[in-house]
Design a protein around this motif. Structure first.
Motif, PDB file in Angstrom:
ATOM      1  N   LYS A   1      -9.677   6.016  -1.423  1.00  0.00           N
ATOM      2  CA  LYS A   1      -8.432   5.473  -0.849  1.00  0.00           C
ATOM      3  C   LYS A   1      -7.409   6.550  -0.548  1.00  0.00           C
ATOM      4  O   LYS A   1      -7.231   7.457  -1.322  1.00  0.00           O
TER       5      LYS A   1
ATOM      6  N   LYS B   1       0.840  -1.195   0.000  1.00  0.00           N
ATOM      7  CA  LYS B   1       0.000   0.000   0.000  1.00  0.00           C
ATOM      8  C   LYS B   1       0.876   1.246   0.000  1.00  0.00           C
ATOM      9  O   LYS B   1       1.844   1.344   0.744  1.00  0.00           O
TER      10      LYS B   1
ATOM     11  N   ALA C   1     -14.794   3.657  -4.550  1.00  0.00           N
ATOM     12  CA  ALA C   1     -13.917   3.051  -3.535  1.00  0.00           C
ATOM     13  C   ALA C   1     -12.463   3.429  -3.791  1.00  0.00           C
ATOM     14  O   ALA C   1     -11.688   3.667  -2.861  1.00  0.00           O
ATOM     15  N   LYS C   2     -12.081   3.504  -5.077  1.00  0.00           N
ATOM     16  CA  LYS C   2     -10.695   3.877  -5.407  1.00  0.00           C
ATOM     17  C   LYS C   2     -10.452   5.345  -5.064  1.00  0.00           C
ATOM     18  O   LYS C   2      -9.387   5.694  -4.552  1.00  0.00           O
TER      19      LYS C   2
ATOM     20  N   ALA D   1     -19.274   1.832  -8.124  1.00  0.00           N
ATOM     21  CA  ALA D   1     -18.871   1.566  -6.732  1.00  0.00           C
ATOM     22  C   ALA D   1     -17.351   1.401  -6.641  1.00  0.00           C
ATOM     23  O   ALA D   1     -16.724   1.861  -5.682  1.00  0.00           O
ATOM     24  N   ILE D   2     -16.742   0.765  -7.645  1.00  0.00           N
ATOM     25  CA  ILE D   2     -15.288   0.587  -7.644  1.00  0.00           C
ATOM     26  C   ILE D   2     -14.596   1.928  -7.843  1.00  0.00           C
ATOM     27  O   ILE D   2     -13.613   2.239  -7.174  1.00  0.00           O
TER      28      ILE D   2
END
Lengths: 369, 266
Positions: A369, A199, A365-366, A361-362
C-alpha cells in the motif's frame, strides 16, 4: 467573546484538522484526516491546516503533518495540554477557532475526539456530524460516490453543481441506512471521522519541510479546568477487548485436532490485522480459551470491521453475536456450514493450511500500500 | 442529592431493520427498546440510590408512547419520570436536542450534589454527541465512556475508557457522566416495582412549559432550528449472499487480501 458569529459564513476559510496526540505521539487518524482534508481544501481552493495541542515541545511533531499535505500547523503548547482534558482542550480550540475562523473542522472519531467535538460544536453554535465514513465538497464527486455506493436514482434528481457545503456521509441504524448530512447555515462545519476509513497520502519530506508552523495566542488557567486526570493507564496484557476491536479472528471446533496450533495461527492473523482472538462456545466450554473470548448469545455481541471465523460452523447462538460485523470472512472445511450463509467471503478449506497463507497475503497487501 | 438520567427509546436495530422504499426507516414496523447504554446509566444511578438513598429521575425526549419506557424504568427503581414532548421539538438534531434536554434538566434543577447521567450513545444514531452537548449547555464538567464510578462526598472518580487503556478522572459535582456497558449489568423490573410504578410521578414537559427557558429559542430547536440537515438518505446496495472464493490456496488468499486492501479495510 470576540466578534465571533457562526452564521456569518463568508468570514470563514480553510479546512482544519484536529491532530490528536497521546504521550506526545501523533495518532494515525491525524495523517488520514490531513490527507482527506487536503482533497477537500483543493476542491475549495483553500489551505488545510492542522491544529495540534500538547505539552511543551509538541511543536517538534508538527512538521510531519506537512508531509501528508498540511500547508500549516497551528501549535498550542502548554503543560496543561500535555494530557487530554475536555475543559482545557475545548477552551483553547474554541478560542482559536473564534479568532481564526476555519470553514470546516475535522476530528478523528476516537474516544477522545468524540468527547471533544460535541463540546466544541455546542459552544461554537454550529453543526457536527458524527463518525463520518465519506466526505465530499464537489457535487460531481458526490454524485459519483452515490452511483457506486447507493441505490438512489442520481440521474432522476436535480443537483446544484455549485453547492460548496461539506457533504458528510455516515452510517445510521447499525449500518442499515446511510445518511448524508450538511450544515448549511453555520461555520465551521464540523465532522468526526471514523478512524481507518480515510486513505493516508504517501509521506513527502519536501512538503514536510515546507510546512508552516504558527503559534496562535491563547489563554488557559487552572480556573478553566474542572476535572483532574489523576492517571493514564496503558493496557498491558489484559482481558481481551472484543467489543472495542476492529478486527476479530475467532476459532471454533475446527481447531480440535491441534488446539494450541490453531489458536497460534489465529493469534498471528489477529496480530497482523491489529485485532484480537475470539472463540465460539465450543472453544470456551472445552477450556481452550478463557471466557472473555466468547462471541455469541451467551458471550459478547460484536460488530468489528472484519470478523474472521476459522472452523466455526455458525450455530444461531454464535451468529447472534457477530452477524452485524461489517465484513465476515469464513474458513471452513464443510461447504454447507451455515456460517457461509452470512459470510461476505468464504473459503472452503482446511483452516490449518489457509490461515497462514491468509496472514502472509494480508501482510504483503499491506506492505504494497 | 439526586441523579437525573437521560434515556432514549430507540428502534431495536439488533433485529430486523425495516427500510421504506424512500430510504427512511420504517419505525412503525420495528420493536422499540430502551437504548442499551442508557440502561447502564440507569443502573449506575440505581446503585447509588441503593447506597445513599438519593433520588433518581429519568428524563426522555420523544413522542407520548415513550412514557411507557419511563414507567418501566420506574419499575426498576427510578423515583420520577419526565417526558419532554412537543411538536415543536420534533426533527431536532443533536445540537437542538441537547438544548431542549438541557432546558428540561435545568427546569428540574441541578444542585450542588447532583449528577446527570447519559448513555454513551444511542444505537439508532450512534453519535455520542448529546451527552457532551448537554454538559456544555448546562456549563457542567463532563466525563464520557465511564466504566467505573465512585462518589465520595462531592468528588466523583471515574474510570474513563480509551481505546488503548483508561484514564482516572476526578470531577466535582454537579457533573455529567456518559456510561458504557462495561459499567454494570442492568437489573430487571421487580414485581413490587411494577406495582409501585403507577403511583410514581410522571410529568410531561411540553413546549408551553419550557418555552420561556433561556435555552429555548424557536430558531435553535426542532427541524428548522437544527444546525445540521439531512441532505440525502439512502440504503447501501443490498448485501448479496456473499462470495465463495474458488480454491483454498495461496492465490485465493491473495485475492481476498486484495479485496480487503481495495476496500481500505486493511
Amino acid at each position: 467573546m470576540s466578534n465571533f458569529n457562526s452564521a456569518d459564513i463568508a468570514a470563514f476559510k480553510d479546512v482544519w484538522v484536529f491532530c490528536e496526540q497521546r504521550e506526545g505521539k501523533l495518532m494515525p487518524t491525524d495523517f488520514e484526516l490531513i490527507s482527506k482534508g487536503r482533497d477537500l481544501a483543493n476542491e475549495l481552493g483553500v489551505n488545510v491546516c492542522g491544529l495540534l495541542l500538547g505539552g511543551k515541545g509538541i511543536e517538534s511533531a508538527a512538521k510531519e503533518l506537512g508531509g501528508y499535505g498540511a500547508d500549516k500547523v497551528y501549535v498550542c503548547e502548554d503543560e496543561k495540554l500535555a494530557v487530554y482534558n475536555t475543559d482545557a482542550y475545548a477552551k483553547v480550540i474554541c478560542d482559536v477557532i473564534e479568532e481564526l475562523k476555519p470553514e470546516a473542522f475535522l476530528i478523528g472519531a476516537t474516544n477522545i475526539g468524540r468527547d471533544l467535538a460535541p463540546r466544541c460544536a455546542a459552544r461554537l453554535h454550529t453543526g457536527l456530524c458524527a463518525d463520518c465514513t465519506h466526505l465530499d465538497i464537489d457535487v460531481a464527486n458526490y454524485i459519483q460516490f452515490l452511483r457506486e455506493s447507493s441505490t438512489l436514482d442520481v440521474d432522476g434528481q436535480k443537483w446544484d453543481m455549485e453547492d460548496r457545503n461539506l457533504k458528510m456521509t455516515r452510517p445510521a441504524f447499525g449500518g442499515h441506512l446511510m445518511a448524508t448530512i450538511i450544515c448549511p447555515r453555520f461555520r465551521p462545519c464540523m465532522a468526526t471521522v471514523r478512524p481507518g476509513v480515510m486513505k493516508k497520502n504517501a509521506f513527502d519530506q519536501a512538503k514536510a519541510d515546507a510546512c508552516v508552523i504558527e503559534k496562535p495566542a491563547f489563554t488557559l488557567s487552572d480556573a478553566d479546568i474542572h476535572t483532574e486526570v489523576t492517571e493514564v493507564v496503558k493496557a498491558a496484557k489484559k482481558l481481551v477487548d472484543l467489543i472495542g476491536a476492529d478486527f476479530i479472528v475467532s476459532v471454533g471446533r475446527g481447531i480440535s485436532k491441534d488446539v494450541e496450533g490453531g489458536i497460534k495461527l489465529a493469534e498471528e492473523l489477529a496480530a497482523e490485522l491489529g485485532g484480537v482472538v475470539g472463540g465460539s462456545r465450543a472453544t470456551i466450554d472445552s477450556g481452550w480459551l478463557s471466557a472473555d473470548h466468547q462471541v455469541g448469545q451467551t458471550g459478547k455481541t460484536v460488530h468489528p470491521k472484519v470478523y474472521i471465523a476459522l472452523g466455526i460452523s455458525g450455530a444461531i447462538q454464535h451468529k447472534a453475536g457477530m452477524q452485524d460485523s461489517e465484513c465476515i470472512i469464513a474458513v471452513n472445511k464443510n461447504d454447507t456450514a451455515p456460517i457461509f450463509e452470512i459470510a461476505d467471503y468464504g473459503i472452503c478449506g482446511d483452516l490449518f493450511k489457509v490461515t497462514p497463507m491468509l496472514t502472509e497475503a494480508i501482510r504483503a497487501a499491506k506492505a504494497a500500500k | 442529592m439526586k441523579i437525573i438520567v437521560c434515556v432514549k427509546q430507540v428502534p431495536d436495530t439488533s433485529g430486523k431493520v425495516a427500510v421504506n422504499p424512500d430510504g427512511t426507516l420504517n419505525r412503525a414496523s420495528m420493536q422499540t427498546i430502551t437504548n442499551p447504554d442508557d440502561m447502564n446509566a440507569v443502573e449506575a444511578a440505581l446503585k447509588m440510590k441503593d447506597a445513599t438513598g438519593c433520588k433518581v429521575i429519568v428524563v426522555t425526549m420523544g413522542p407520548p408512547p415513550a412514557a411507557g419506557m419511563l414507567r418501566e424504568l420506574m419499575a426498576m427503581g427510578a423515583d420520577e419520570g419526565v417526558l419532554v414532548s412537543a411538536r415543536e421539538f420534533g426533527g431536532s438534531d443533536t445540537y437542538a436536542t441537547s438544548q431542549i434536554l438541557a432546558a428540561a434538566i435545568d427546569t428540574i434543577g441541578v444542585e450542588k450534589d447532583d449528577i446527570v447521567m447519559c448513555g454513551r450513545q444511542a444505537i439508532d444514531g450512534d453519535t455520542a454527541q448529546v451527552g457532551p452537548q448537554i454538559a456544555e449547555k448546562l456549563g457542567l464538567p463532563q466525563v464520557t465512556y465511564a466504566a467505573d464510578i465512585q462518589k465520595d462526598g462531592s468528588t466523583v472518580t471515574v474510570k474513563r475508557m480509551l481505546e488503548d487503556g483508561y484514564m482516572t478522572i476526578k470531577a466535582q459535582t454537579p457533573c455529567l457522566l456518559t456510561c458504557i456497558k462495561e459499567l454494570n449489568n442492568p437489573r430487571y423490573m421487580s414485581i413490587g416495582g411494577i406495582y409501585a410504578t403507577y403511583n410514581k410521578p410522571l410529568e410531561t414537559f411540553d413546549y408551553e412549559k419550557l418555552k420561556d427557558h433561556r435555552l429555548i429559542d424557536a430558531t435553535t430547536i426542532g427541524l428548522k432550528g437544527s444546525p445540521t440537515n439531512i441532505f440525502k438518505s439512502f440504503t447501501p446496495p443490498q448485501k448479496g449472499a456473499g462470495m465463495m472464493l474458488e480454491g483454498a490456496d495461496k492465490a485465493t488468499c491473495e485475492q481476498l487480501a486484495g479485496i480487503l486492501a481495495k476496500k481500505h479495510i486493511i
